[in-house]
Design an enzyme around this catalytic site. Structure first.
Site, PDB file in Angstrom:
ATOM      1  N   GLU A 179     114.947 -32.615  80.321  1.00  0.00           N
ATOM      2  CA  GLU A 179     115.370 -31.567  81.263  1.00  0.00           C
ATOM      3  C   GLU A 179     114.608 -30.245  81.063  1.00  0.00           C
ATOM      4  O   GLU A 179     114.471 -29.474  82.006  1.00  0.00           O
ATOM      5  CB  GLU A 179     116.881 -31.309  81.125  1.00  0.00           C
ATOM      6  CG  GLU A 179     117.736 -32.275  81.923  1.00  0.00           C
ATOM      7  CD  GLU A 179     117.510 -32.185  83.443  1.00  0.00           C
ATOM      8  OE1 GLU A 179     117.382 -31.061  83.970  1.00  0.00           O
ATOM      9  OE2 GLU A 179     117.467 -33.244  84.095  1.00  0.00           O
ATOM     10  N   HIS A 202     111.387 -29.909  80.404  1.00  0.00           N
ATOM     11  CA  HIS A 202     110.174 -30.040  81.219  1.00  0.00           C
ATOM     12  C   HIS A 202     110.521 -29.952  82.712  1.00  0.00           C
ATOM     13  O   HIS A 202     109.823 -29.282  83.476  1.00  0.00           O
ATOM     14  CB  HIS A 202     109.495 -31.394  80.969  1.00  0.00           C
ATOM     15  CG  HIS A 202     109.036 -31.617  79.562  1.00  0.00           C
ATOM     16  ND1 HIS A 202     109.622 -32.540  78.730  1.00  0.00           N
ATOM     17  CD2 HIS A 202     108.038 -31.051  78.832  1.00  0.00           C
ATOM     18  CE1 HIS A 202     109.017 -32.541  77.559  1.00  0.00           C
ATOM     19  NE2 HIS A 202     108.049 -31.641  77.585  1.00  0.00           N
ATOM     20  N   SER A 212     113.965 -31.301  72.927  1.00  0.00           N
ATOM     21  CA  SER A 212     112.614 -31.504  72.420  1.00  0.00           C
ATOM     22  C   SER A 212     112.325 -32.999  72.429  1.00  0.00           C
ATOM     23  O   SER A 212     113.228 -33.806  72.153  1.00  0.00           O
ATOM     24  CB  SER A 212     112.511 -30.964  70.987  1.00  0.00           C
ATOM     25  OG  SER A 212     111.379 -31.504  70.342  1.00  0.00           O
TER      26      SER A 212
HETATM   27  P1  AMP Z   1     105.534 -30.248  75.237  1.00  0.00           P
HETATM   28  O1  AMP Z   1     105.618 -31.490  76.078  1.00  0.00           O
HETATM   29  O2  AMP Z   1     106.452 -30.258  74.069  1.00  0.00           O
HETATM   30  O3  AMP Z   1     104.127 -29.854  74.917  1.00  0.00           O
HETATM   31  O4  AMP Z   1     106.094 -29.081  76.167  1.00  0.00           O
HETATM   32  C1  AMP Z   1     105.558 -28.821  77.427  1.00  0.00           C
HETATM   33  C2  AMP Z   1     106.173 -27.558  77.969  1.00  0.00           C
HETATM   34  O5  AMP Z   1     107.580 -27.719  78.051  1.00  0.00           O
HETATM   35  C3  AMP Z   1     105.928 -26.329  77.089  1.00  0.00           C
HETATM   36  O6  AMP Z   1     105.668 -25.202  77.910  1.00  0.00           O
HETATM   37  C4  AMP Z   1     107.235 -26.181  76.350  1.00  0.00           C
HETATM   38  O7  AMP Z   1     107.506 -24.860  75.965  1.00  0.00           O
HETATM   39  C5  AMP Z   1     108.211 -26.632  77.420  1.00  0.00           C
HETATM   40  N1  AMP Z   1     109.480 -27.058  76.817  1.00  0.00           N
HETATM   41  C6  AMP Z   1     109.668 -27.971  75.831  1.00  0.00           C
HETATM   42  N2  AMP Z   1     110.974 -28.059  75.507  1.00  0.00           N
HETATM   43  C7  AMP Z   1     111.622 -27.168  76.289  1.00  0.00           C
HETATM   44  C8  AMP Z   1     112.993 -26.763  76.435  1.00  0.00           C
HETATM   45  N3  AMP Z   1     113.953 -27.306  75.698  1.00  0.00           N
HETATM   46  N4  AMP Z   1     113.284 -25.816  77.349  1.00  0.00           N
HETATM   47  C9  AMP Z   1     112.306 -25.250  78.105  1.00  0.00           C
HETATM   48  N5  AMP Z   1     111.012 -25.579  78.022  1.00  0.00           N
HETATM   49  C10 AMP Z   1     110.668 -26.523  77.131  1.00  0.00           C
END
Ligand code: AMP
Length: 283
Positions: free
Chosen positions: A35, A37, A186
């Protein structure tokens, strides 16, 4: 939804959009979508004609001994979620497509703020991030790009890079999306065993206490000590860092005045390293 796997096809698509005066909103991810993303994708959709999401687990930003190989990958599930959200393009390049000779010689590096906090413990991590995000910006050519506050240091570094290098891209910030009980979403939460999942919740609770303590006492040292004592009262948790930074220049502070600060932490829960942060306005 279109699936694009090559740099040249992606650039062709984006140039075509520009010719048609369509604006492009971009959300870079490493997949295993949740959620958090999806909330960024909804922000992009509100502000642009075309939404491009990339899924690329970038080897450059993983250190030796980190979880590059075991990082969760699930293209079919992710593609279905993106399709449901009305995403126009999924850009899904291979490692070889992004780094044709196994490596590239050009690096993008934001000094100072890449060296502290996560940068101190994950050598080369932010260089990997800023290099791949620069490449993705040149490939997707978006008008806006959305990043989450969950990765607060990354967001600050990217904004600095965009400003310093004059990328003509507006960076939009997405709020941290949490599970019902408060744990920040995450992709790495999927590593947690049941008792680790319970223990991980103490990161959220500890940060909330830290916000209250810092507001009340304005004592950074006490705030950090209390956080470590509380979080490490579970034998599964080990705090890698807890710091307070100024929201203006991202410098680590030992004292606070009337201003906006961020409290940031990285905690190992068993073998899983989780990060989280909260804003605190000192009055
Ligand atoms: P990642 O796939 O972990 O590289 O994250 C991709 C994008 O999603 C990045 O801009 C992260 O900061 C964002 N993101 C990851 N987890 C969350 C979250 N729980 N709430 C908001 N944005 C998130």
């Amino acid at each position: 939804m279109k699936l694009i796997r090559t740099v040249s096809d992606m650039q062709k698509f984006s140039l075509d959009c520009k010719r048609k005066n369509q604006t492009i909103g971009f959300v870079p991810t490493m997949g295993s979508l949740h959620e958090g993303h999806l909330s960024l994708i909804r922000l992009a959709k509100k502000r642009s004609d075309i939404v491009v999401v990339s899924i690329f687990v970038n080897p450059l930003q993983f250190g030796k001994g980190e979880d590059f190989d075991k990082y969760p990958r699930n293209l079919d599930r992710d593609a279905e979620l993106l399709h449901k959200e009305g995403v126009d393009v999924l850009f899904y390049p291979s490692v070889d497509e992004m780094y044709p000779d196994g490596k590239i010689l050009t690096e993008v590096y934001v000094n100072k703020i890449s060296e502290i906090l996560c940068g101190k413990y994950r050598e080369g991590h932010f260089k990997g991030v800023t290099t791949v995000v620069s490449k993705l910006f040149n490939i997707v050519m978006p008008d806006i790009a959305v990043f989450g506050k969950k990765d607060r240091q990354q967001l600050f570094i990217i904004k600095k890079m965009v400003n310093d290098l004059n990328f003509n891209i507006k960076i939009i910030e997405g709020e941290i999306i949490r599970e019902k009980d408060g744990l920040a979403m995450s992709s790495r939460n999927s590593y947690l065993l049941d008792e680790e999942r319970e223990s991980a919740l103490m990161i959220y609770k500890g940060l909330k206490n830290s916000v209250d303590t810092l507001k009340k006492t304005k004592d950074v040292e006490k705030t950090k000590k209390e956080f470590i004592k509380y979080v490490e009262s579970s034998p599964l948790n080990s705090v890698q860092y807890i710091e307070v930074v100024n929201s203006k220049d991202f410098s680590i502070v030992e004292e606070v005045d009337r201003d906006l600060y961020y409290i940031l932490t990285a905690v190992f829960v068993g073998n899983t390293r989780l990060i989280d942060n909260m804003e605190v306005e000192i009055e």
